[in-house]
Scaffold this active site. Structure first.
Site, PDB file in Angstrom:
ATOM      1  CG  ASN A 163      -2.348   0.671   1.131  1.00  0.00           C
ATOM      2  OD1 ASN A 163      -2.465   0.999   0.165  1.00  0.00           O
ATOM      3  ND2 ASN A 163      -2.916   0.978   2.151  1.00  0.00           N
ATOM      4  CG  HIS A 181      -3.981   1.953  12.837  1.00  0.00           C
ATOM      5  ND1 HIS A 181      -3.152   2.649  12.097  1.00  0.00           N
ATOM      6  CD2 HIS A 181      -4.798   1.019  12.154  1.00  0.00           C
ATOM      7  CE1 HIS A 181      -3.114   1.911  11.038  1.00  0.00           C
ATOM      8  NE2 HIS A 181      -3.942   1.135  11.174  1.00  0.00           N
ATOM      9  CG  HIS A 232     -12.945  -2.133   8.380  1.00  0.00           C
ATOM     10  ND1 HIS A 232     -11.954  -1.227   7.885  1.00  0.00           N
ATOM     11  CD2 HIS A 232     -12.436  -3.250   8.674  1.00  0.00           C
ATOM     12  CE1 HIS A 232     -10.816  -2.089   7.929  1.00  0.00           C
ATOM     13  NE2 HIS A 232     -11.239  -3.316   8.525  1.00  0.00           N
ATOM     14  CG  ASP A 280      -6.769  -1.391  14.111  1.00  0.00           C
ATOM     15  OD1 ASP A 280      -5.762  -1.187  14.748  1.00  0.00           O
ATOM     16  OD2 ASP A 280      -6.866  -1.593  13.045  1.00  0.00           O
ATOM     17  CG  HIS A 313      -3.801  -6.285   6.917  1.00  0.00           C
ATOM     18  ND1 HIS A 313      -2.777  -5.781   6.503  1.00  0.00           N
ATOM     19  CD2 HIS A 313      -4.495  -5.422   7.479  1.00  0.00           C
ATOM     20  CE1 HIS A 313      -2.969  -4.567   6.286  1.00  0.00           C
ATOM     21  NE2 HIS A 313      -4.050  -4.237   6.984  1.00  0.00           N
ATOM     22  CD  GLU A 357      -2.784  -3.604  10.416  1.00  0.00           C
ATOM     23  OE1 GLU A 357      -3.772  -4.017  10.640  1.00  0.00           O
ATOM     24  OE2 GLU A 357      -2.475  -2.471   9.985  1.00  0.00           O
ATOM     25  NE  ARG A 412      -5.336  -7.587  12.152  1.00  0.00           N
ATOM     26  CZ  ARG A 412      -6.054  -7.345  11.048  1.00  0.00           C
ATOM     27  NH1 ARG A 412      -6.668  -8.319  10.385  1.00  0.00           N
ATOM     28  NH2 ARG A 412      -5.994  -6.225  10.596  1.00  0.00           N
ATOM     29  CD  GLU A 449      -8.936  -5.872   7.979  1.00  0.00           C
ATOM     30  OE1 GLU A 449      -7.604  -6.567   8.200  1.00  0.00           O
ATOM     31  OE2 GLU A 449      -8.998  -4.790   8.404  1.00  0.00           O
ATOM     32  CD  GLU A 473      -6.131  -4.649  13.848  1.00  0.00           C
ATOM     33  OE1 GLU A 473      -7.779  -5.052  13.700  1.00  0.00           O
ATOM     34  OE2 GLU A 473      -5.745  -4.416  12.893  1.00  0.00           O
ATOM     35  CE1 TYR A 518      -6.416   2.893  10.551  1.00  0.00           C
ATOM     36  CE2 TYR A 518      -7.844   1.943  12.196  1.00  0.00           C
ATOM     37  CZ  TYR A 518      -7.321   1.789  11.133  1.00  0.00           C
ATOM     38  OH  TYR A 518      -7.453   0.606  10.270  1.00  0.00           O
TER      39      TYR A 518
HETATM   40  C1  GCO Z   1      -6.532  -3.030   9.287  1.00  0.00           C
HETATM   41  C2  GCO Z   1      -5.374  -2.053   9.288  1.00  0.00           C
HETATM   42  C3  GCO Z   1      -5.441  -1.128   7.882  1.00  0.00           C
HETATM   43  C4  GCO Z   1      -4.184  -0.212   7.861  1.00  0.00           C
HETATM   44  C5  GCO Z   1      -3.755  -0.310   6.437  1.00  0.00           C
HETATM   45  C6  GCO Z   1      -2.494   0.402   6.177  1.00  0.00           C
HETATM   46  O1  GCO Z   1      -6.804  -3.292  10.518  1.00  0.00           O
HETATM   47  O2  GCO Z   1      -7.277  -3.336   8.261  1.00  0.00           O
HETATM   48  O3  GCO Z   1      -5.183  -1.125  10.213  1.00  0.00           O
HETATM   49  O4  GCO Z   1      -6.688  -0.301   7.817  1.00  0.00           O
HETATM   50  O5  GCO Z   1      -4.439   1.038   8.298  1.00  0.00           O
HETATM   51  O6  GCO Z   1      -3.741  -1.545   5.836  1.00  0.00           O
HETATM   52  O7  GCO Z   1      -2.091   0.656   4.859  1.00  0.00           O
HETATM   53 MG    MG Z   2      -5.272  -2.801  11.754  1.00  0.00          MG
END
Ligand code: GCO
Ligand code: MG
Length: 408
Positions: free
Chosen positions: A37, A217, A122, A215, A317, A267, A288, A344, A241, A160
């Protein structure tokens, strides 16, 4: 049998998917995903300049030896760019293997352990009410599990993955207006004071059966993460998460000592060496990793087996940046893995994406049903691909109110 050629495509509907196609002298081809990404051109260049010229002439059935050849043979091992490129090659070689065997990949792993694999969607909202509507939408669609993120009152900017304001629609964190990242401003105190109560309200509203995920983050320090994990316990989360960055892995011991909320991490990991300690010390409950970022099916299957020995379940992920090829590789692992947890799920299902990557993998009532077609069970329409080109994009960064750069 020999590999005769391979091509890389970068582009897609609203995303820069990096797709690898490996051709053989027997007409069978394999497909893989190398999408990293917001850095998509880098694995593509590594594939084009170095890996593909080395692939030509090799026997595609020797997926293990080819993986070792690139990983060990590089001398400087690993890293996200290289692992995404190896991941695409490995997926494509497994795709070829499945097609040669006339079997879907899950059969080569050991067969199905379940009929459908539970996924989570989500749900996001500018505020808690907005989030409640978003959750209700997924519950009505039959989802059994939902990740919940919402705006925090008084937070200097949208935090986030939440929309700036009500009705702004789905928030996709990548921004394709250029490569300079947008800045979000973060306030840990406001988040820690607000979110535990919000999660408890969500639990009250939706009852005991809905699996609720959240999450963080990477935003909290280890001590804060321990306090937060303890505070969210009444909400009975399916998982919490990335409560803190997992670079200092021993720090997670503090959280474990204070809370029993299940923890999901991984992830951003690229290899088994990023997570073996977390798994062996049983500091996490869900791993993840993504098949693309962690170097393909070959190494991820080893992670899944290690995790299984320590009661750690999978929760791969599946952010919007993963192409249907990565999601398919994960779907086959999900169908087989005895220690499957959840997946996910955001990618498949838009008409433009289905036209580019035709497949009969399907989602029904919050469960992912893997395709029975040989290999990965996803094709790639090159005529469709010609419609897209690489669009530079960026991932936001986060700063504290005084300007200090923080963990996104
Ligand atoms: C999730 C992740 C993503 C990341 C993204 C970054 O749990 O799906 O945190 O949303 O932010 O992959 O590029
Ligand atoms: Mg995440």
């Amino acid at each position: 049998m020999k590999i005769t050629d391979a091509k890389v495509f970068v582009g897609g509907p609203g995303k820069n998917y990096v797709t690898l196609k490996i051709m053989t002298d027997q007409g069978v081809y394999g497909l893989g995903d190398a999408t990293l990404n917001n850095r998509e051109t880098l694995p593509a260049a590594y594939l084009q300049d170095f890996l593909i010229p080395n692939l030509i002439g090799l026997d595609p059935r020797k997926s293990e030896d080819i993986w070792q050849f690139f990983y060990r043979g590089a001398y400087f091992r690993g890293g996200p760019i290289a692992m995404a490129a190896y991941g695409a090659i490995d997926m494509a070689l497994w795709d070829i293997k499945g097609k040669l065997a006339g079997m879907p990949l899950y059969q080569l792993f050991g067969g199905k352990s379940r009929e459908g694999a539970m996924v989570y969607a989500h749900a996001t909202g500018a505020d808690l009410e907005d989030l409640m509507d978003s959750i209700a939408h997924y519950v009505e669609k039959g989802y059994k599990a939902v990740r919940v993120q919402c705006g925090i009152p008084g937070m200097p900017s949208a935090s986030y993955a939440v929309p700036e304001h009500k009705g702004a629609g789905k928030h996709y964190i990548s921004d394709f207006s250029g490569i300079r990242p947008k800045v979000e401003v973060w306030d840990t105190g406001r988040y820690m004071r607000y979110m535990p109560g919000a999660l408890a309200e969500i639990r009250d509203r939706f009852g005991p059966d809905l699996h609720i995920l959240h999450d963080v983050h990477h935003r909290l320090l280890p001590r804060e993460a321990a306090e937060f994990a303890k505070a969210v316990e009444p909400a009975g989360l399916f998982w919490l998460e990335d409560p803190t960055p997992a670079e200092d892995q021993d720090a997670l011991g503090l959280l474990r000592a204070h809370a029993t909320v299940p923890i999901a991490i991984g992830e951003v990991f690229n290899s088994i060496w990023d997570c073996n300690k977390l798994i062996e010390k049983e500091l996490i409950d869900f791993i993840r990793v993504a098949v693309t970022y962690a170097g393909g099916i070959t190494p991820v299957k080893r992670i899944v087996d290690l995790a299984g020995m320590h009661h750690v379940r999978t929760g791969f992920h599946g952010a919007p940046s993963h192409s249907p090829l990565c999601m398919a590789a994960q779907a086959h692992l999900n169908a087989w893995a005895p220690n499957f947890g959840i997946q996910e799920y955001l990618v498949l299902g838009t008409p433009a994406c289905d036209a580019l990557f035709p497949s009969d993998h399907r989602m029904e009532n919050g469960l992912f049903h893997v395709s029975d077609a040989p290999g990965l069970g996803v094709d790639f329409n090159e005529l469709e691909a010609a419609r897209y080109k690489y669009t530079p994009g960026s991932h936001p960064i986060v700063r504290l109110e005084d300007g200090t750069l923080w963990n996104y």
